[in-house]
Write a protein that holds these residues in place. Structure first.
Motif, PDB file in Angstrom:
ATOM      1  N   ALA A 197       0.833  -1.211   0.000  1.00  0.00           N
ATOM      2  CA  ALA A 197       0.000   0.000   0.000  1.00  0.00           C
ATOM      3  C   ALA A 197       0.867   1.261   0.000  1.00  0.00           C
ATOM      4  O   ALA A 197       0.559   2.234  -0.697  1.00  0.00           O
ATOM      5  N   PHE A 198       1.957   1.258   0.758  1.00  0.00           N
ATOM      6  CA  PHE A 198       2.863   2.413   0.753  1.00  0.00           C
ATOM      7  C   PHE A 198       3.457   2.613  -0.638  1.00  0.00           C
ATOM      8  O   PHE A 198       3.585   3.735  -1.108  1.00  0.00           O
ATOM      9  N   ARG A 199       3.805   1.525  -1.276  1.00  0.00           N
ATOM     10  CA  ARG A 199       4.379   1.637  -2.628  1.00  0.00           C
ATOM     11  C   ARG A 199       3.339   2.208  -3.595  1.00  0.00           C
ATOM     12  O   ARG A 199       3.616   3.125  -4.363  1.00  0.00           O
ATOM     13  N   LYS A 200       2.135   1.639  -3.556  1.00  0.00           N
ATOM     14  CA  LYS A 200       1.076   2.067  -4.474  1.00  0.00           C
ATOM     15  C   LYS A 200       0.768   3.551  -4.331  1.00  0.00           C
ATOM     16  O   LYS A 200       0.567   4.248  -5.326  1.00  0.00           O
ATOM     17  N   HIS A 201       0.733   4.037  -3.093  1.00  0.00           N
ATOM     18  CA  HIS A 201       0.333   5.432  -2.851  1.00  0.00           C
ATOM     19  C   HIS A 201       1.530   6.378  -2.728  1.00  0.00           C
ATOM     20  O   HIS A 201       1.360   7.520  -2.326  1.00  0.00           O
ATOM     21  N   HIS A 202       2.710   5.898  -3.070  1.00  0.00           N
ATOM     22  CA  HIS A 202       3.933   6.731  -2.997  1.00  0.00           C
ATOM     23  C   HIS A 202       4.056   7.368  -1.602  1.00  0.00           C
ATOM     24  O   HIS A 202       4.262   8.571  -1.483  1.00  0.00           O
ATOM     25  N   ALA A 203       3.903   6.543  -0.592  1.00  0.00           N
ATOM     26  CA  ALA A 203       3.840   7.035   0.779  1.00  0.00           C
ATOM     27  C   ALA A 203       5.223   7.157   1.418  1.00  0.00           C
ATOM     28  O   ALA A 203       5.380   6.917   2.619  1.00  0.00           O
TER      29      ALA A 203
ATOM     30  N   CYS B 254       9.984  14.721   5.526  1.00  0.00           N
ATOM     31  CA  CYS B 254       9.660  15.128   4.153  1.00  0.00           C
ATOM     32  C   CYS B 254       8.199  15.553   4.043  1.00  0.00           C
ATOM     33  O   CYS B 254       7.753  15.934   2.964  1.00  0.00           O
ATOM     34  N   THR B 255       7.463  15.444   5.121  1.00  0.00           N
ATOM     35  CA  THR B 255       6.050  15.839   5.210  1.00  0.00           C
ATOM     36  C   THR B 255       5.170  15.116   4.186  1.00  0.00           C
ATOM     37  O   THR B 255       4.294  15.713   3.581  1.00  0.00           O
ATOM     38  N   GLY B 256       5.411  13.834   4.025  1.00  0.00           N
ATOM     39  CA  GLY B 256       4.615  13.060   3.070  1.00  0.00           C
ATOM     40  C   GLY B 256       3.355  12.478   3.665  1.00  0.00           C
ATOM     41  O   GLY B 256       2.898  11.408   3.272  1.00  0.00           O
ATOM     42  N   TYR B 257       2.751  13.200   4.594  1.00  0.00           N
ATOM     43  CA  TYR B 257       1.641  12.639   5.359  1.00  0.00           C
ATOM     44  C   TYR B 257       0.417  12.292   4.519  1.00  0.00           C
ATOM     45  O   TYR B 257      -0.256  11.301   4.782  1.00  0.00           O
ATOM     46  N   GLU B 258       0.086  13.122   3.542  1.00  0.00           N
ATOM     47  CA  GLU B 258      -1.136  12.859   2.778  1.00  0.00           C
ATOM     48  C   GLU B 258      -1.087  11.501   2.092  1.00  0.00           C
ATOM     49  O   GLU B 258      -2.064  10.754   2.086  1.00  0.00           O
TER      50      GLU B 258
ATOM     51  N   VAL C  21      -1.441   8.734   4.701  1.00  0.00           N
ATOM     52  CA  VAL C  21      -2.835   8.583   5.129  1.00  0.00           C
ATOM     53  C   VAL C  21      -3.632   7.839   4.057  1.00  0.00           C
ATOM     54  O   VAL C  21      -4.447   6.966   4.368  1.00  0.00           O
ATOM     55  N   ARG C  22      -3.379   8.147   2.789  1.00  0.00           N
ATOM     56  CA  ARG C  22      -4.090   7.439   1.711  1.00  0.00           C
ATOM     57  C   ARG C  22      -3.791   5.941   1.743  1.00  0.00           C
ATOM     58  O   ARG C  22      -4.686   5.117   1.542  1.00  0.00           O
ATOM     59  N   ALA C  23      -2.547   5.601   1.975  1.00  0.00           N
ATOM     60  CA  ALA C  23      -2.177   4.181   2.039  1.00  0.00           C
ATOM     61  C   ALA C  23      -2.885   3.493   3.204  1.00  0.00           C
ATOM     62  O   ALA C  23      -3.443   2.398   3.055  1.00  0.00           O
ATOM     63  N   VAL C  24      -2.901   4.154   4.347  1.00  0.00           N
ATOM     64  CA  VAL C  24      -3.531   3.552   5.526  1.00  0.00           C
ATOM     65  C   VAL C  24      -5.044   3.493   5.343  1.00  0.00           C
ATOM     66  O   VAL C  24      -5.699   2.536   5.761  1.00  0.00           O
ATOM     67  N   ARG C  25      -5.612   4.519   4.683  1.00  0.00           N
ATOM     68  CA  ARG C  25      -7.061   4.506   4.410  1.00  0.00           C
ATOM     69  C   ARG C  25      -7.443   3.265   3.602  1.00  0.00           C
ATOM     70  O   ARG C  25      -8.415   2.577   3.903  1.00  0.00           O
ATOM     71  N   GLU C  26      -6.637   2.973   2.577  1.00  0.00           N
ATOM     72  CA  GLU C  26      -6.925   1.782   1.762  1.00  0.00           C
ATOM     73  C   GLU C  26      -6.858   0.516   2.614  1.00  0.00           C
ATOM     74  O   GLU C  26      -7.722  -0.360   2.521  1.00  0.00           O
TER      75      GLU C  26
END
Ligand code: FES
Length: 119
Positions: free
Chosen positions: A51-57, A97-101, A104-109
């Motif tokens: 999920a982190f990979r998919k959402h560039h987290a 790097c403030t990549g929070y958005e 969050v998208r990865a965790v939402r999925e």
């Protein structure tokens, strides 16, 4: 002195996330320890890594091991019904790097997937 603030060293001790930097070795004696190296590999990623990979987290990746281990704990133990729940759950991990958005998208999925599996 600040210790235990950024969450980058988060590991699992007997299945519970913990900060390695503020855990004495004697406290972990005899425990089952899982670090990020105990998740998947490039060829066979853990679901959270996928999920982190998919959402560039991640950007530089410094914080990523700690986030991955924290998210595993959140998915096991917390409802995560809203994005604010996710942000609260991740509040002990800092991404410089403030990549929070994207995180969050990865965790939402993952949280939605978990809810779907439970239904
Ligand atoms: Fe660089 Fe989080 S991706 S600190």
């Amino acid at each position: 002195e600040l210790f235990g603030v950024c969450g980058a060293c988060t590991v699992e001790i007997d299945g519970v996330s913990a900060r390695a930097c503020i855990t004495f070795a004697v406290q972990a004696d005899g425990s089952d320890i899982r670090t990020v190296e105990g998740l998947g590999t490039i060829a066979g990623m853990d679901r959270v890594q996928q999920a982190f990979r998919k959402h560039h987290a991640l950007q530089c990746g410094y914080c990523t091991p700690g986030f991955l281990m924290t998210v595993r704990d959140l998915l096991r133990n917390h409802p995560l019904k809203t994005d604010d729940d996710i942000r609260d759950g991740l509040s002990g991990n800092i991404c410089r790097c403030t990549g929070y958005e994207h995180i969050v998208r990865a965790v939402r999925e993952l949280a939605d997937e978990r809810e779907g599996a439970a239904a």
